[in-house]
Design an enzyme around this catalytic site. Structure first.
Site, mmCIF file in Angstrom:
data_model
loop_
_atom_site.group_PDB
_atom_site.id
_atom_site.type_symbol
_atom_site.label_atom_id
_atom_site.label_comp_id
_atom_site.label_asym_id
_atom_site.label_seq_id
_atom_site.Cartn_x
_atom_site.Cartn_y
_atom_site.Cartn_z
ATOM 1 N N ASN A 1 -13.799 -1.771 -4.714
ATOM 2 C CA ASN A 1 -13.497 -2.276 -6.038
ATOM 3 C C ASN A 1 -14.640 -3.102 -6.627
ATOM 4 O OD1 ASN A 1 -12.480 -3.474 -8.281
ATOM 5 N ND2 ASN A 1 -11.110 -4.839 -7.188
ATOM 6 N N GLU A 4 -0.806 -18.432 -6.946
ATOM 7 C CA GLU A 4 0.197 -17.743 -7.767
ATOM 8 C C GLU A 4 1.600 -17.978 -7.221
ATOM 9 O OE1 GLU A 4 -0.898 -13.688 -8.257
ATOM 10 O OE2 GLU A 4 -2.903 -14.156 -8.958
ATOM 11 N N TYR A 32 0.843 -1.202 0.000
ATOM 12 C CA TYR A 32 0.000 0.000 0.000
ATOM 13 C C TYR A 32 0.878 1.251 0.000
ATOM 14 C CZ TYR A 32 -3.550 -3.367 1.253
ATOM 15 O OH TYR A 32 -4.379 -4.439 1.248
ATOM 16 N N CYS A 50 -6.588 -7.258 -6.097
ATOM 17 C CA CYS A 50 -6.393 -6.628 -4.782
ATOM 18 C C CYS A 50 -5.589 -7.529 -3.854
ATOM 19 C CB CYS A 50 -7.754 -6.352 -4.138
ATOM 20 S SG CYS A 50 -8.937 -5.607 -5.255
ATOM 21 N N HIS A 51 -5.704 -8.801 -4.087
ATOM 22 C CA HIS A 51 -5.026 -9.739 -3.188
ATOM 23 C C HIS A 51 -3.514 -9.694 -3.331
ATOM 24 C CE1 HIS A 51 -5.718 -11.856 -7.009
ATOM 25 N NE2 HIS A 51 -4.589 -12.473 -6.747
#
Length: 104
Positions: free
Chosen positions: A48, A85, A26, A56-57
């Site tokens: 969002n 991921e 952030y 966002c994750h």
DNA sequence: CGCTTGACACCGT
DNA sequence: AACGGTGCCAAGC
């Protein structure tokens, strides 16, 4: 729902630049947008309207912890998405956080 | 995530 | 335009 503010659109645009398997913070996003209110970045994610389009994750706190997750599934869901991921979590911290960090 | 304090853009009124 | 409440927060204790 209202149209996203210009600020929000900038946040989303930035998030979409994050490659798979990478993450950012952030603080970095805030710095990128020229603001100091990192909370606003979180707000943008919370509001969002897009789902996986804006990952966002892939955004975490500056110390490598996940922070939170407002989307369905909560923080648990965020962990699962990241694990998908190849970004693994251990005790609320991202493993090899510094190596996976994407600094634009 | 433990909890408290600080700082600031966002949103509804 | 101004105010109050709020926040996938940051930094410190």
């Amino acid at each position: 729902m209202q149209e996203p503010t210009d600020f929000q659109k900038r946040v989303y645009l930035l998030l979409k630049k994050i490659p798979k398997g990478r993450i950012t913070t952030y603080k970095i996003i805030g710095d990128m947008l020229g603001i100091k209110a990192y909370q606003a970045v979180g707000l943008a994610c919370k509001m969002n309207p897009f789902a996986p389009e804006v990952p966002c994750h892939r955004v975490v706190k500056s110390d490598g912890s996940l922070g939170g997750y407002s989307a369905s599934g909560g923080i648990k869901r965020k962990i699962a998405l990241l694990a998908d991921e190849y970004v693994y979590i251990n005790k609320w911290k991202i493993i090899d956080f510094k190596k996976k960090l994407f600094k634009f």
